[in-house]
Write an enzyme that holds these catalytic residues in place. Structure first.
Site, short mmCIF file in Angstrom:
data_model
loop_
_atom_site.label_atom_id
_atom_site.label_comp_id
_atom_site.label_asym_id
_atom_site.label_seq_id
_atom_site.Cartn_x
_atom_site.Cartn_y
_atom_site.Cartn_z
CB VAL A 104 11.30 14.01 -11.37
CG1 VAL A 104 10.79 13.93 -9.94
CG2 VAL A 104 10.16 13.79 -12.35
CE LYS A 158 19.32 7.24 -5.38
NZ LYS A 158 20.61 7.97 -5.53
CE LYS A 164 19.87 11.21 -3.27
NZ LYS A 164 20.10 11.68 -4.65
CB ALA A 197 21.73 9.67 -15.30
CD1 TRP A 239 18.54 6.19 -11.21
CD2 TRP A 239 20.46 6.14 -12.33
NE1 TRP A 239 19.47 5.50 -10.45
CE2 TRP A 239 20.66 5.46 -11.12
CE3 TRP A 239 21.53 6.24 -13.21
CZ2 TRP A 239 21.87 4.88 -10.75
CZ3 TRP A 239 22.76 5.66 -12.86
CH2 TRP A 239 22.92 4.99 -11.64
CD GLU A 269 11.25 11.32 -6.96
OE1 GLU A 269 10.43 11.78 -6.16
OE2 GLU A 269 10.96 10.47 -7.82
CE1 TYR A 323 14.39 13.67 -19.13
CE2 TYR A 323 13.78 11.70 -20.36
CZ TYR A 323 13.42 12.79 -19.58
OH TYR A 323 12.10 13.00 -19.26
NE ARG A 329 5.02 7.97 -18.95
CZ ARG A 329 4.74 9.19 -19.39
NH1 ARG A 329 3.60 9.41 -20.02
NH2 ARG A 329 5.57 10.20 -19.21
N GLY A 352 22.73 4.78 -4.44
CA GLY A 352 24.10 5.22 -4.23
C GLY A 352 24.42 6.51 -4.96
#
Length: 333
Positions: free
Chosen positions: A281, A105, A193, A142, A11, A283, A50, A33, A138
């Protein structure tokens, strides 16, 4: 504008690419990182890990090491890390004069027994109260943003300068940015969500049908709204992009990591197996318990979220989850 994006996951990379391709000619630095990953991106001119196959715009520069010199020169800083790392970054950015927006999020895990897990803006108030900051959220995958497919996002902050900076940085022919002052509602929508998407993935994985999916999404939206309003959000926010929009996308889209967790659990995988297979991840796995704990403290009824937590904790078997919801006492809508 000079824009720094901290975090080179999917993202963060997608938004950095969007800003770097903006017709206004922004200068964009994407901080990674891992030095090896940064070098690989500089060499390949893409984020192979990614977002493989999508080339970086020429104005996107990948950096690593100490990011603070870049932050000192920035007009806008984007924190594109998981929720677990947000507190550390807000502490480091506390003296930034540039607007800061996070993409995280979820709810932060509780820091002590009996204390509720905090939303991102509450973390910011605790560790960087002077920071001009907000959330950028929103319905958005990605991959589609990186491909410049049409997307609408919400910039929420109590500081007009933050929303204005996000609009200037990202609003374009393929990204619409709407400003909001309801940061509580936008953050609750973005957190809950993900939990509901796990439930919907489970529903689809068990082949319970479209009726069941519609019921889960609709009743899930009601749960989200109840929690949000108890926390001080505006009810109308949950009928917008960061509420209904993000819920529908995450609960039904094949690119949703949280929905994928539910699908894999329905197939008989353990939670550890499901999470490890994602490579990203999810979330909802980490914030579900905190969302439910916050609801309990406020006396807010959230039966779908409660069921997801029981499933993730191993207190409820996949085959029992549907019965757990369907056998509740009848009530008015």
């Amino acid at each position: 504008m000079k824009i720094v994006v901290i975090g080179a996951g999917a993202w963060g990379t997608a938004l950095a690419m969007g800003a770097a391709a903006h017709p206004a000619g922004h200068t964009v630095q994407l901080w990674a990182r891992d030095a090896a990953q940064a070098q690989a991106m500089r060499t390949a001119r893409e984020n192979t890990r990614y977002l493989g196959g999508i080339a970086f715009p020429p104005r996107l520069v990948v950096i690593d090491g100490d990011v603070m010199p870049a932050v000192a020169q920035a007009d806008l800083v984007i924190v594109a890390t998981p929720m677990a790392a947000l507190r550390e970054w807000l502490q480091r950015l506390a003296q930034s004069t540039a607007p800061v927006a996070w993409l995280s999020k979820g709810f932060e895990a509780a820091t002590a027994p009996g204390l509720p897990g905090l939303m991102a803006h509450e973390v910011c108030a605790a560790v960087a109260p002077q920071l001009r900051a907000g959330v950028f959220s929103g319905p958005s995958f990605a991959l589609e943003v990186a491909r410049q497919q049409p997307t609408a996002l919400v910039a929420a902050s109590s500081h007009a300068a933050v929303s204005e900076a996000l609009v200037a940085a990202f609003h374009s022919s393929h990204v619409r940015v709407y400003a909001s002052s309801d940061i509580v509602g936008v953050e609750v929508g973005g957190a809950v969500k993900n939990v509901l998407a796990i439930a919907t993935g489970l529903c689809d994985g068990l082949q319970l049908g479209l009726n069941a999916r519609a019921a889960l999404i609709t009743r899930g939206l009601a749960e989200m709204t109840r929690l949000g309003m108890a926390l001080g959000a505006q009810g109308k926010t949950f009928m917008g992009l960061s509420g209904l929009g993000d819920l529908v996308l995450t609960a039904t889209g094949d690119l949703s990591r949280n929905r994928k967790v539910g699908l894999l659990l329905a197939q008989g995988q353990t939670l550890d197996q499901a999470v490890q297979s994602l490579g990203h991840v999810a979330e909802g796995v980490y914030s579900a318990r905190t969302v439910w704990q916050r609801a309990q403290l406020l006396g807010v009824e959230m039966p779908i979220s409660e069921t997801v937590v029981a499933l993730l904790d191993g207190r409820l078997h996949v085959s029992e989850a549907v019965r757990h919801l369907m056998e509740r006492d009848p009530k008015g809508e």
